[in-house]
Write an enzyme that holds these catalytic residues in place. Structure first.
Site: not given
Length: 288
Positions: A65, A79, A175
């Protein structure tokens, strides 16, 4: 069409939205190998036709990512979409490159991670986000994860943001990782941006957009991966006509092969996928 196509999922839609749109294009059974958050974008492998039978081989892929971490603020969902529930100062020392790189590297390796309350993990038969939406507390058990590599890409001192790349194993919640990094930086934070750039062997450059999928059939044909291609790295077992029907009918066949997954052929034609266990070959996925 039986196989897989890799979609570059845009922000603002769910993985199920993508499945629905592709189902309308192909008019076949469609599935995916694991959801990608609505606010996230990037690599989403989509299984089509008998390709859906391959999901068990793909759900445990490692992933890579690109992440932007917003420091100084904490949200209830961890988030960008959540409500700010806490603010905390971000000192200059926290934003020094050497300090950030040291802290990021401290997350490399096997560890335990507590998933975010806004997640689909089930506790006592209910998903965690169901508890969260009702304001209920629940005991969340840590899960074992592994981070293979993590590296700093950019520091935005004015906006108090850091951008990094992370390569991790299954079950890793980015997260939660963002919140944990912020804690080590002596502040709070949330995941502001997430882009998945790799899922196993599937990379961003392999992707097709939904618009391309709907408008250009030639691009679809070029990007489509058959089941045979999906398992191209697996060894081959050739079957004579005499025993092919036995294999197709589910009869286990003696094979002096190591345990594992094999591509099965007959007369140079791809038949499907077989599994050898204890020297016995059995059918798994058959292409007709």
């Amino acid at each position: 069409m039986d196989g897989i196509i890799v979609v570059n999922k845009p922000r603002g839609c769910t993985s199920h939205d993508i499945v629905y749109k592709i189902k309308k294009v192909f008019n076949q059974k469609v599935g995916h190998t694991g959801t990608l958050d609505p606010m996230a974008e990037g690599v989403l492998p989509i299984l089509i036709g008998k390709g859906t039978l391959c999901s068990k081989y793909l759900i445990n892929h490692d992933k890579k990512y690109i992440v932007t971490l917003q420091l100084g603020e904490k949200t209830d969902t961890a988030d960008l979409e959540g409500k700010i529930i806490e603010k905390k100062e971000v000192n200059k020392e926290s934003l020094k490159q050497e300090n950030i790189e040291t802290i990021l590297k401290s997350f490399i390796g096997k560890q335990e991670q507590i998933p975010p309350i806004y997640s689909a993990i089930k506790v006592n038969g209910k998903k965690l986000y169901e508890y969260a939406r009702k304001g209920q507390t629940v005991d969340i058990q840590p899960r074992k994860i592994e981070i293979y590599n993590i590296r700093l890409l950019y520091i935005n001192e004015n906006n108090k943001q850091i951008k990094f790349e992370v390569f991790c194993g299954k079950g890793t919640y980015i997260r939660s990782l963002c919140e944990d990094i912020a804690t080590k930086l002596k502040t709070v934070g949330y995941m502001k941006f997430l882009q998945r750039i790799e899922v196993g062997e599937f990379k961003l450059e392999d992707c097709i957009t939904i618009e391309e999928l709907q408008e250009n059939s030639k691009i679809v044909e070029k990007k489509f991966l058959s089941i045979e291609v999906m398992f191209k790295n697996k060894d081959i077992i050739n079957l004579d006509d005499n025993i092919l029907n036995m294999f197709l009918n589910g009869v286990k066949l003696n094979q002096h092969k190591s345990d594992g997954i094999y591509r099965v052929y007959s007369n140079n034609n791809f038949i499907g996928i077989g599994i050898v266990k204890d020297k016995l070959l059995k059918r798994d996925i058959i292409i007709e």
